[in-house]
Design a protein around this motif. Structure first.
Motif, PDB file in Angstrom:
ATOM      1  N   ASN A 181       0.871  -1.164   0.001  1.00 52.09           N
ATOM      2  CA  ASN A 181      -0.079  -0.103   0.105  1.00 52.09           C
ATOM      3  C   ASN A 181       1.011   1.146  -0.053  1.00 52.09           C
ATOM      4  N   THR A 182       1.569   1.415  -0.969  1.00 53.25           N
ATOM      5  CA  THR A 182       2.449   2.791  -1.252  1.00 53.25           C
ATOM      6  C   THR A 182       2.521   3.087  -2.590  1.00 53.25           C
ATOM      7  N   ARG A 183       3.362   4.245  -2.882  1.00 52.72           N
ATOM      8  CA  ARG A 183       3.140   4.707  -4.047  1.00 52.72           C
ATOM      9  C   ARG A 183       4.069   3.783  -5.179  1.00 52.72           C
ATOM     10  N   MET A 184       4.073   4.196  -6.447  1.00 49.69           N
ATOM     11  CA  MET A 184       4.993   3.662  -7.381  1.00 49.69           C
ATOM     12  C   MET A 184       6.397   4.142  -7.265  1.00 49.69           C
ATOM     13  N   LEU A 185       7.445   3.141  -7.746  1.00 50.68           N
ATOM     14  CA  LEU A 185       8.750   3.846  -8.040  1.00 50.68           C
ATOM     15  C   LEU A 185       8.658   4.921  -8.866  1.00 50.68           C
ATOM     16  N   LEU A 186       9.483   5.944  -8.853  1.00 50.75           N
ATOM     17  CA  LEU A 186       9.705   7.044  -9.970  1.00 50.75           C
ATOM     18  C   LEU A 186      10.885   6.859 -10.749  1.00 50.75           C
ATOM     19  N   PRO A 187      10.751   7.785 -12.077  1.00 47.43           N
ATOM     20  CA  PRO A 187      11.938   7.504 -13.025  1.00 47.43           C
ATOM     21  C   PRO A 187      13.035   7.858 -12.382  1.00 47.43           C
ATOM     22  N   PRO A 188      14.333   7.433 -12.949  1.00 47.20           N
ATOM     23  CA  PRO A 188      14.299   6.565 -13.862  1.00 47.20           C
ATOM     24  C   PRO A 188      14.283   5.161 -13.474  1.00 47.20           C
ATOM     25  N   MET A 189      14.044   4.957 -12.440  1.00 47.59           N
ATOM     26  CA  MET A 189      13.956   3.255 -12.079  1.00 47.59           C
ATOM     27  C   MET A 189      13.267   2.599 -12.900  1.00 47.59           C
ATOM     28  N   PRO A 190      13.871   1.705 -13.729  1.00 44.68           N
ATOM     29  CA  PRO A 190      13.177   0.894 -14.900  1.00 44.68           C
ATOM     30  C   PRO A 190      12.552  -0.272 -14.745  1.00 44.68           C
ATOM     31  N   TRP A 191      11.481  -0.180 -13.624  1.00 39.47           N
ATOM     32  CA  TRP A 191      11.046  -1.477 -12.925  1.00 39.47           C
ATOM     33  C   TRP A 191      10.371  -2.104 -13.881  1.00 39.47           C
ATOM     34  N   GLN A 192       9.873  -1.611 -15.086  1.00 44.07           N
ATOM     35  CA  GLN A 192       8.934  -2.363 -15.942  1.00 44.07           C
ATOM     36  C   GLN A 192       9.632  -3.427 -16.615  1.00 44.07           C
ATOM     37  N   ASN A 193      11.270  -3.281 -16.851  1.00 40.57           N
ATOM     38  CA  ASN A 193      11.977  -4.139 -17.273  1.00 40.57           C
ATOM     39  C   ASN A 193      12.382  -5.262 -16.687  1.00 40.57           C
ATOM     40  N   PHE A 194      11.899  -5.462 -15.601  1.00 43.13           N
ATOM     41  CA  PHE A 194      12.186  -6.707 -14.726  1.00 43.13           C
ATOM     42  C   PHE A 194      10.918  -7.811 -14.305  1.00 43.13           C
ATOM     43  N   LYS A 195       9.855  -7.192 -14.834  1.00 40.45           N
ATOM     44  CA  LYS A 195       8.619  -7.868 -14.369  1.00 40.45           C
ATOM     45  C   LYS A 195       8.450  -9.433 -14.927  1.00 40.45           C
ATOM     46  N   ASP A 196       9.409  -9.736 -15.988  1.00 39.45           N
ATOM     47  CA  ASP A 196       9.406 -11.151 -16.103  1.00 39.45           C
ATOM     48  C   ASP A 196      10.709 -11.947 -15.742  1.00 39.45           C
ATOM     49  N   ILE A 197      11.497 -11.202 -14.982  1.00 41.88           N
ATOM     50  CA  ILE A 197      12.794 -11.715 -14.468  1.00 41.88           C
ATOM     51  C   ILE A 197      12.457 -13.150 -13.612  1.00 41.88           C
ATOM     52  N   LYS A 198      13.237 -13.976 -13.873  1.00 38.31           N
ATOM     53  CA  LYS A 198      13.379 -15.144 -12.947  1.00 38.31           C
ATOM     54  C   LYS A 198      13.603 -15.078 -11.569  1.00 38.31           C
ATOM     55  N   GLU A 199      12.695 -15.628 -10.708  1.00 36.93           N
ATOM     56  CA  GLU A 199      13.014 -15.414  -9.361  1.00 36.93           C
ATOM     57  C   GLU A 199      14.244 -15.729  -8.812  1.00 36.93           C
ATOM     58  N   GLU A 200      14.991 -16.888  -9.540  1.00 42.90           N
ATOM     59  CA  GLU A 200      16.384 -17.349  -9.111  1.00 42.90           C
ATOM     60  C   GLU A 200      17.412 -16.081  -9.234  1.00 42.90           C
ATOM     61  N   ASP A 201      17.020 -15.213 -10.270  1.00 41.28           N
ATOM     62  CA  ASP A 201      17.977 -14.042 -10.605  1.00 41.28           C
ATOM     63  C   ASP A 201      17.475 -12.931  -9.527  1.00 41.28           C
ATOM     64  N   LEU A 202      16.386 -12.897  -9.215  1.00 44.66           N
ATOM     65  CA  LEU A 202      16.260 -12.016  -8.140  1.00 44.66           C
ATOM     66  C   LEU A 202      16.744 -12.206  -6.726  1.00 44.66           C
ATOM     67  N   LYS A 203      16.711 -13.582  -6.513  1.00 36.56           N
ATOM     68  CA  LYS A 203      17.260 -14.030  -5.356  1.00 36.56           C
ATOM     69  C   LYS A 203      18.601 -13.984  -5.361  1.00 36.56           C
ATOM     70  N   ALA A 204      19.230 -14.093  -6.263  1.00 39.41           N
ATOM     71  CA  ALA A 204      20.702 -13.801  -6.576  1.00 39.41           C
ATOM     72  C   ALA A 204      21.061 -12.274  -6.223  1.00 39.41           C
ATOM     73  N   MET A 205      20.313 -11.426  -6.774  1.00 38.09           N
ATOM     74  CA  MET A 205      20.674 -10.020  -6.695  1.00 38.09           C
ATOM     75  C   MET A 205      20.144  -9.538  -5.181  1.00 38.09           C
ATOM     76  N   TYR A 206      19.275 -10.204  -4.667  1.00 33.15           N
ATOM     77  CA  TYR A 206      18.948 -10.109  -3.209  1.00 33.15           C
ATOM     78  C   TYR A 206      20.244 -10.426  -2.277  1.00 33.15           C
ATOM     79  N   PHE A 207      20.634 -11.467  -2.571  1.00 28.27           N
ATOM     80  CA  PHE A 207      21.536 -12.074  -1.632  1.00 28.27           C
ATOM     81  C   PHE A 207      22.746 -11.192  -1.891  1.00 28.27           C
ATOM     82  N   TYR A 208      23.053 -10.677  -3.047  1.00 24.77           N
ATOM     83  CA  TYR A 208      24.380  -9.868  -3.250  1.00 24.77           C
ATOM     84  C   TYR A 208      24.228  -8.715  -2.460  1.00 24.77           C
ATOM     85  N   PHE A 209      22.902  -7.981  -2.572  1.00 21.09           N
ATOM     86  CA  PHE A 209      22.682  -6.658  -1.869  1.00 21.09           C
ATOM     87  C   PHE A 209      22.933  -6.710  -0.510  1.00 21.09           C
ATOM     88  N   LYS A 210      22.481  -7.881  -0.119  1.00 17.82           N
ATOM     89  CA  LYS A 210      22.630  -8.238   1.392  1.00 17.82           C
ATOM     90  C   LYS A 210      23.950  -8.686   1.969  1.00 17.82           C
TER      91      LYS A 210
END
Length: 212
Positions: free
Chosen positions: A165-194
Motif C-alpha cells: 500500500n504505497t506509491r509507485m517507484l519513480l523514474p528513472p528506475m526501470p522496474w518495468q524491465n524486470f517484470k518477467d525476471i526469473k525468481e532465481e535471478d532476483l534471489k541472487a541480486m537480493y543475496f548480493y545486496f545483503k
C-alpha cells in the motif's frame, strides 16, 4: 588336583570363550556407533558446506547481474575524474547522499521538456519532481530490514520499498524491465545486496515539482 583340572579344562575354556564374545560385541558395537556418529557428522558438515557454496554462488551471480544491468549507474555515488563520473567504492549502492545539496534548478529547461540530473547521477528532476536513488546496502537506512518478498515486489511491481500500500517507484528506475525476471535471478541480486558493507545514509524523500 581336581581343582587344577577344572581350571585348566573345559570350564575355563568356556569362560574364556564367553569373555571373548562379550568383548567382541562391545568392540563391534562401539565401532558401529563411532561410524554412525562420523557418518552423521559428515552429513552435517556436507550440508553446511553446500549451504555456504549455494549462498556464495547466489552472491556471485547477483554481483554479475547488478553490474551488467547497470545498478551502479544511479545507486552508487560518484566523483568527477578525468574520464567523467567515477564510482566512490566505499559508498557503492548507498544512493543519493543525505549531506549533498542539489544545485539551483533551471525551471525554464524543465518547462521546455528537459529532464535533469545531478553530476553524480543519483538525483533526477522531471515532470514527477525530484527523485533520489535509493540506498541498497543492508543498513537499516537502506535494505537492512527488507525481506525477499519486498525486494521482489519493488523490482517486479514497482512498489516503493516493496510495500503493498504505497506509491509507485519513480523514474528513472526501470522496474518495468524486470517484470518477467526469473525468481532465481532476483534471489541472487537480493543475496548480493545483503552481502554488501552497510552504509548509513538516509536518502531524502521525493520532492514534488510544485515545491521546486
Amino acid at each position: 588336583m581336581k581343582l587344577l583340572q577344572s581350571i585348566s579344562g573345559k570350564p575355563l575354556l568356556k569362560l574364556c570363550l564367553f569373555s571373548v564374545s562379550i568383548l567382541t560385541i562391545i568392540l563391534f558395537g562401539s565401532c558401529k556407533e563411532e561410524k554412525k556418529e562420523n557418518f552423521t557428522k559428515g552429513i552435517s558438515l556436507n550440508t553446511i558446506e553446500e549451504k555456504k557454496s549455494s549462498t556464495t554462488e547466489y552472491e556471485n551471480r547477483g554481483k554479475y547481474l547488478v553490474e551488467i544491468i547497470g545498478c551502479h549507474d544511479c545507486h552508487s555515488p560518484k566523483k568527477l575524474g578525468e574520464r567523467g563520473p567515477e564510482m566512490i567504492t566505499e559508498l557503492a549502492f548507498s544512493g543519493f547522499q543525505a549531506n549533498n545539496n542539489l544545485p539551483s534548478l533551471n525551471k525554464q529547461a524543465l518547462e521546455e521538456g528537459w529532464i535533469l540530473m545531478n553530476q553524480d547521477l543519483t538525483a533526477f528532476v522531471g515532470p514527477w519532481g525530484v527523485s533520489y536513488a535509493a540506498n541498497l546496502t543492508p543498513h537499516d537506512t537502506g535494505m537492512g530490514t527488507w525481506t525477499f518478498q519486498q525486494f521482489k515486489r519493488a523490482m517486479v511491481e514497482g512498489k516503493y520499498k516493496g510495500q503493498e500500500n504505497t506509491r509507485m517507484l519513480l523514474p528513472p528506475m526501470p522496474w518495468q524491465n524486470f517484470k518477467d525476471i526469473k525468481e532465481e535471478d532476483l534471489k541472487a541480486m537480493y543475496f548480493y545486496f545483503k552481502s554488501l558493507p552497510p552504509v548509513a545514509n538516509v536518502v531524502p524523500p521525493v520532492k514534488p515539482l510544485k515545491d521546486l
